[in-house]
Design a protein around this motif. Sequence first.
Motif, PDB file in Angstrom:
ATOM      1  N   SER A 240       0.807  -1.218   0.000  1.00 19.76           N
ATOM      2  CA  SER A 240       0.000   0.000   0.000  1.00 19.76           C
ATOM      3  C   SER A 240       0.840   1.268   0.000  1.00 19.76           C
ATOM      4  O   SER A 240       0.327   2.347   0.287  1.00 19.76           O
ATOM      5  N   HIS A 264      -4.036   1.909  -8.497  1.00 16.89           N
ATOM      6  CA  HIS A 264      -4.119   2.947  -7.476  1.00 16.89           C
ATOM      7  C   HIS A 264      -5.514   3.149  -6.906  1.00 16.89           C
ATOM      8  O   HIS A 264      -5.661   3.747  -5.846  1.00 16.89           O
ATOM      9  N   ALA A 265      -6.536   2.690  -7.596  1.00 15.38           N
ATOM     10  CA  ALA A 265      -7.894   3.007  -7.145  1.00 15.38           C
ATOM     11  C   ALA A 265      -8.452   1.930  -6.227  1.00 15.38           C
ATOM     12  O   ALA A 265      -8.918   2.227  -5.128  1.00 15.38           O
ATOM     13  N   THR A 270      -4.867  -1.054  -2.118  1.00 16.30           N
ATOM     14  CA  THR A 270      -5.816  -1.185  -1.012  1.00 16.30           C
ATOM     15  C   THR A 270      -5.723  -2.545  -0.329  1.00 16.30           C
ATOM     16  O   THR A 270      -6.389  -2.776   0.681  1.00 16.30           O
ATOM     17  N   SER A 321      -1.727  11.688  -4.480  1.00 18.61           N
ATOM     18  CA  SER A 321      -3.016  11.790  -3.810  1.00 18.61           C
ATOM     19  C   SER A 321      -3.453  10.425  -3.289  1.00 18.61           C
ATOM     20  O   SER A 321      -3.957  10.296  -2.170  1.00 18.61           O
ATOM     21  N   THR A 322      -3.259   9.391  -4.101  1.00 20.19           N
ATOM     22  CA  THR A 322      -3.580   8.033  -3.658  1.00 20.19           C
ATOM     23  C   THR A 322      -2.791   7.662  -2.419  1.00 20.19           C
ATOM     24  O   THR A 322      -3.330   7.126  -1.445  1.00 20.19           O
ATOM     25  N   CYS A 323      -1.497   7.945  -2.458  1.00 17.96           N
ATOM     26  CA  CYS A 323      -0.630   7.643  -1.320  1.00 17.96           C
ATOM     27  C   CYS A 323      -1.145   8.325  -0.048  1.00 17.96           C
ATOM     28  O   CYS A 323      -1.205   7.729   1.034  1.00 17.96           O
ATOM     29  N   GLN A 325      -4.274   9.403   0.565  1.00 14.82           N
ATOM     30  CA  GLN A 325      -5.558   8.846   0.986  1.00 14.82           C
ATOM     31  C   GLN A 325      -5.393   7.483   1.658  1.00 14.82           C
ATOM     32  O   GLN A 325      -6.134   7.137   2.582  1.00 14.82           O
ATOM     33  N   LEU A 326      -4.416   6.713   1.205  1.00 16.80           N
ATOM     34  CA  LEU A 326      -4.123   5.443   1.877  1.00 16.80           C
ATOM     35  C   LEU A 326      -3.655   5.690   3.310  1.00 16.80           C
ATOM     36  O   LEU A 326      -3.948   4.899   4.214  1.00 16.80           O
ATOM     37  N   HIS A 348     -13.229   5.846  -1.991  1.00 14.15           N
ATOM     38  CA  HIS A 348     -12.011   6.248  -2.700  1.00 14.15           C
ATOM     39  C   HIS A 348     -11.882   5.518  -4.034  1.00 14.15           C
ATOM     40  O   HIS A 348     -11.383   6.083  -5.020  1.00 14.15           O
ATOM     41  N   LYS A 352     -11.227   7.937  -7.154  1.00  7.72           N
ATOM     42  CA  LYS A 352      -9.847   7.886  -7.618  1.00  7.72           C
ATOM     43  C   LYS A 352      -9.749   7.239  -8.991  1.00  7.72           C
ATOM     44  O   LYS A 352      -8.958   7.689  -9.844  1.00  7.72           O
TER      45      LYS A 352
END
Length: 696
Positions: A240, A264-265, A270, A321-323, A325-326, A348, A352
């Motif tokens: 992740s 990434h989504a 995840t 942004s993904t990083c 939100q994780l 997300h 995403k």
Amino acid sequence: MDLELLVTLGVFAPLLGAAIVGLSGRRLGDLLSKSITTGLLFFSCAVAWIVFSQWTWGHLEPFTVQIAPFIHVGDFQSNWSIRIDALSAVMLVVVTTVSSLVHLYSWGYMAEDPDKPRFFAYLSLFTFAMLALVTAADFMQLFFGWEGVGLASYLLIGFWYKKATASAAAIKAFVVNRVGDFGFALGIFTVFWMFGTIEFAELFPMIAAREGTGWEFLGHTWSALDLAGVLLFIGAMGKSAQFFLHTWLPDAMEGPTPVSALIHAATMVTAGVYMVCLLSPIYEYAPYASQIIALTGAVTALFAATVGLAQNDIKRVIAYSTCSQLGYMFFAAGVGAYEAAMFHLFTHAFFKALLFLGAGSVIHGMHHEQDMRKMGGLWKLLPITYAVMMIGTIAITGLGIPGIGGLAGFYSKDIVIESAFAAAASNHSPMGLFAFLVGILAAGLTAYYSWRLIFMTFHNKPVWKEEGAHHADDHATDAQLETHSEPLADDGDRGAHAHDDHHHHGPLKPHESPWVMLVPLLLLSIGAIAAGFLFEPFFTGHHENEFWRGAIFTGAANHVLHEAHAVPTWVKWSPLVLTLIGTFAAFWLYVLKEGMARRMADRGGVIHAFLYNKWYFDELYDVVFVRGAKAVGDLFWKVGDVKIIDGLGPNGAAWAALKSAARLGKLQSGYVYHYAFVMLLGVAAFLAFAIYAWGA
């Protein structure tokens, strides 16, 4: 049809598509290959929604389908199974929905690529590995899916293998994930050592009785459950992309944009969040491991949000942004709000995937350009893409009014932040307070870089009119060197985005994407709008106990989620206030004072360089690990192997024999008197020895 059989078919359908197309894609042709893989994915998606709807509204009970024996070695028993509960039902929907829409989107995005069967086979293989992971009933199958996702991501990131940067990015992702997976494997070994089983149904009821069990090491007693929890979390850190093991994530942008959306989504990144929530029975009795998770998640959320401020590649902004939100998801799980973490994972996935595929539509319309500094004024030319990107941006920034509502991200991000505050207030958790403060700060930073992307791409002065969108032939070189854009293939082959107008001279006018790419964007927009208010009552609201039904375990002292609904009013409003500040800052710098931010960036400075270079982690790791490993390797090779082992061993013996032979060879002169002299010396020596021996 029996639901168990239907679920089994739904899980294995992507594997069937990958096998058929992967082995026979050339004979089947592009159209049939795409149709088979995409059709089977939509079948899996339909099955997933049936399971999810029956679980949510039809009171479906958990069940496990035993498929076949997997690994049986002594006490180590593992069977291939499909486990259906609330967690797996959520993940089935997330994975198959995003993957099926990515398959459909790729019909348009990869239209000109010569290797479409291989690409669609890889996509389906990736999806199957993820489905195997989220339906695993024990650690062995979980590890199989874990490694399968890693392998498939390597193949997809390096899909354009003729491009050096893509191959390097694929190797980097593979190696960094192996670092995390080493810890993950040790965690599984620790669990088996403690409990003698790896099957979740047998393991989870036994954990409470082992609370406080110690492990003697180096003269200190360590908590065995904390040890197992930390080791398992190291695996999640790699998969992740959490702080320290995050460096592979932005480089994964070298793969095609549909791959970026898929990785990434909803799928690979995840997996770590899902695993931590699945193992909530362990983490509820491993407080130190949970604090490490909360700390790591909070630091990651802040780190990635700051780096996203200074990036110019449209895909890299969304990647960081993904990083970030994780990080939100992990600190929610770390403070005990596992339901909130899964809720944010769920919402997300929609916004995403929407943002990534929307970015792909922009890249397609801009004739491969990814640098936002070379865009601007696109809202009139790409109206549908602009509309869906606006929806995704509003969703990710969490714009909404407490007590009234907003889009998907508003519901999930707020409950995550409120849970962190509740943990700090009720449990006096310093990690909870730190996560809360980081959460509201990162909300402001998220708003800034998200609206910065919108303003630079769609609203600023159209820079492409002046500089011109690159020709397809020219852009491959420029983009690879400057913006890491998706390439044309080597040796003159045309890449995924080649167009018939690549022979034109002068600027190429941006254009909207074909409908086969726009339809997935519109469907994802529905999720980005409605997933929050539709499912908030089930994930974290009044029906959360009925929805989760024991799939997530919380200890008797864990009331974080319940208390999150009763936090003070100022806590509920603080994310919105920071979000509005970040939005206004972006509007001021990129709209009202257009060009100011560009001039500030051009002047450079320590802070901008620090953020633009991603806190110099790549440079640090290059010095410490890459060059360090090379130096150690050179030491063992050139000194240890060549000079010591070979020098004193086979090479030394050969050298001694060679030198001895060379000296003895000088005696073979060919002159008779030389030989007679040697014989005389021999006789003299023999007589001297005989006289000495006789006298003794």
